[in-house]
Design an enzyme around this catalytic site. Structure first.
Site, mmCIF file in Angstrom:
data_model
loop_
_atom_site.group_PDB
_atom_site.id
_atom_site.type_symbol
_atom_site.label_atom_id
_atom_site.label_comp_id
_atom_site.label_asym_id
_atom_site.label_seq_id
_atom_site.Cartn_x
_atom_site.Cartn_y
_atom_site.Cartn_z
ATOM 1 N N CYS A 144 47.014 35.651 44.168
ATOM 2 C CA CYS A 144 45.712 35.075 43.829
ATOM 3 C C CYS A 144 45.202 35.429 42.445
ATOM 4 O O CYS A 144 44.572 34.595 41.787
ATOM 5 C CB CYS A 144 44.676 35.440 44.883
ATOM 6 S SG CYS A 144 44.568 37.186 45.277
ATOM 7 N N HIS A 168 37.312 37.757 41.598
ATOM 8 C CA HIS A 168 38.651 38.290 41.320
ATOM 9 C C HIS A 168 39.097 38.069 39.873
ATOM 10 O O HIS A 168 40.279 37.820 39.610
ATOM 11 C CB HIS A 168 39.677 37.695 42.288
ATOM 12 C CG HIS A 168 40.803 38.666 42.574
ATOM 13 N ND1 HIS A 168 41.969 38.287 43.203
ATOM 14 C CD2 HIS A 168 40.937 39.985 42.308
ATOM 15 C CE1 HIS A 168 42.769 39.320 43.318
ATOM 16 N NE2 HIS A 168 42.159 40.371 42.778
#
Length: 500
Positions: free
Chosen positions: A69, A124
């Site tokens: 990710c 993130h």
């Protein structure tokens, strides 16, 4: 660049598609969603909203992301490849690393052309400094968490169990303990839509924490799978996907009630393939999964929906080659902006491909290039050992119908049937797999499941693709190192927060 100059450059690009109003853009990311984990690829899964939107829009069947990710999300944010950002690794960890602060996020040029910009869910892209946080990088508001994953009920960090849910600079985790993350994020998205000033276009980046581990879901979503999925983890995972589907239904309903849906573009994507380890994702019939460069790890579920799509493109399956970095120039240009005002992009504008007006704007996709991840001495270098590109390097590239893998494979290399298939032989191993081989070539058009290595009988193709990798290696930045000071958890207070 001077803000006034930037704004003037964006204005000269003109109105999008000849309309006075640019489209609202709803960008939805589902975390770790596998190829076989939506209803239109697997009828056992109950995802009617996703199926309807995809079926009425454009399904992207040749669409690539990173194998995990962090690089995917940072590439999406900037339109630049992980090798241009120095973020080839799994995670920032709790070190002072982030999406470099001199990079432009997708929200910034959209904001410059008048968009209201909001992020809900997973960020993130780093958090060691206040300057890293999304509401200081082009987003008007941030409601979500900063790391790789959270508990879906306690909203504690996936790794150290500290609270990890905030609204801009405020820790709000305690307020939501016991409430399910997917529902929380959908409700926040609805609130943003309901409060939106329609004199401005909206960019809503809705980044769910599901279906990432831990496998947790309200019990009401489990009942529909009691007779079809007997494995508990897989049943929970499927129910999590159905909950996300309902959340997306609520978002589209809110858009419709606000009379915004007809002027909206909805993009749906996974950030990588389904996780086969410590989760229950599935990529059947594709090979491998998250953390691998096999198709199951890097070919993602993706589609575009909206009334703004030309009628001839709706309900189509698009096989043009596309990469996650392409969203940056595609959407900014669609919004009436100019994406080419900062650093050199890897992404290309693919709107004409998506709408069926033209072929893909790219001939190849660099999937990964990790120059600090090398094959050891026990690997066989074979006939390509004297090539300019170091074939011991972990790399993967797609060129037309061909896909080349070099260096160590990493992660599982099997084909895994989903638990809902009635079979005692779920894991299918490759009887000819040689773990010491470090150059592999597959014809993905004829062999999408990567069963037959053709590297020895197509040496000219391999050499051409190795030359491309060599050129990319000359552009690659070193991966960000584990610099210090490491996070000061004791000084953070109630929530994981910046510490520098």
């Amino acid at each position: 660049m001077n803000t006034v100059v930037y704004f003037l450059l964006l204005l000269v690009s003109g109105n999008v598609l000849g309309r006075e109003k640019p489209p609202h853009i709803i960008f939805i990311v589902v975390d770790d969603l596998g190829w076989n984990d939506v209803g239109y690829n697997n009828p056992v899964f109950k995802t009617p909203t996703i199926d309807r939107l995809a079926g009425s829009g454009v399904k992207l069947l040749n669409y690539y992301v990173a194998s995990h990710c962090l690089p995917s999300r940072n590439m999406l944010m900037t339109g630049r490849h992980a090798i241009q950002l120095g973020i080839q690794h799994d995670d920032y960890g709790f070190h002072p690393r982030s999406l470099p602060l001199n990079e432009t996020t997708i929200a910034e040029p959209l904001k410059h052309v008048g968009y209201s910009t909001h992020i809900v869910g997973k960020w993130h892209c780093g958090f060691y400094s206040d300057n890293c946080l999304p509401h200081n990088r082009g987003f008007d508001t941030f409601f979500g968490f900063v790391g790789a994953g959270i508990d879906h009920y306690t909203h504690s960090d996936h790794f150290n169990h500290m609270h990890n849910l905030r609204k801009n600079d405020d820790c709000i985790a305690k307020k939501y303990i016991g409430k399910y993350s997917t529902t929380i994020f959908a409700n926040e998205g609805k609130d943003i839509i309901n409060a939106h000033d329609q004199n401005k276009p909206l960019f809503l980046y809705l980044s769910f924490s599901a279906v990432h581990a831990p496998l947790e879901v309200p019990s009401s979503y489990l009942k529909q799978y009691e007779s079809t999925i007997h494995d508990e983890d897989r049943r929970t995972y499927a129910a999590m996907t159905s909950c996300v589907d309902e959340a997306i239904a609520n978002i589209t309903e809110a858009l419709e009630e606000k009379n915004m849906l007809k002027n909206s573009i909805i993009v749906f994507t996974s950030d990588n393939g389904g996780a086969l380890v410590n989760s229950a994702g599935n990529n059947w019939p594709l090979r491998g999964g998250k953390h691998t460069s096999w198709e199951g790890g890097v070919r993602a579920i993706g589609f575009v929906y909206g009334d703004l799509l030309p009628r001839h493109s709706r309900g189509t399956e698009n096989t043009g080659l596309m990469h996650i970095t392409d969203w940056f120039p595609t959407l900014i240009t669609l919004a009436g902006g100019n994406p080419h005002v900062g650093k050199k992009l890897y992404g290309v504008d693919q709107w004409n491909m998506i709408t069926g007006k033209d072929k893909s704007g790219r001939d190849d996709v660099l999937i990964t290039l990790q120059e600090d991840y090398k094959a050891g001495a026990h690997y066989r270098t074979g006939i390509y050992k004297n090539n300019a590109f170091d074939i011991t390097t972990h790399a993967a590239i797609k060129m037309g119908k061909w896909k080349l893998l070099t260096g160590p494979i990493g992660g599982p290399s099997d084909w895994v049937k989903p638990q809902e298939i009635n079979s005692d032989h779920r894991i299918i191993e490759d009887p000819d797999f040689d773990a010491t081989r470090i150059v592999r070539l597959y014809n993905i058009e004829d062999d999408p499941t990567e069963t037959t290595d053709l590297s020895e009988i197509n040496q000219h193709i391999v050499i051409e693709m190795l030359a491309k990798l060599h050129n990319f290696s000359k552009q690659s930045l070193p991966a960000q190192s584990r610099i210090y000071p490491r996070a000061d958890f004791d000084g953070m207070g109630e929530c994981i927060s910046p510490w520098v």
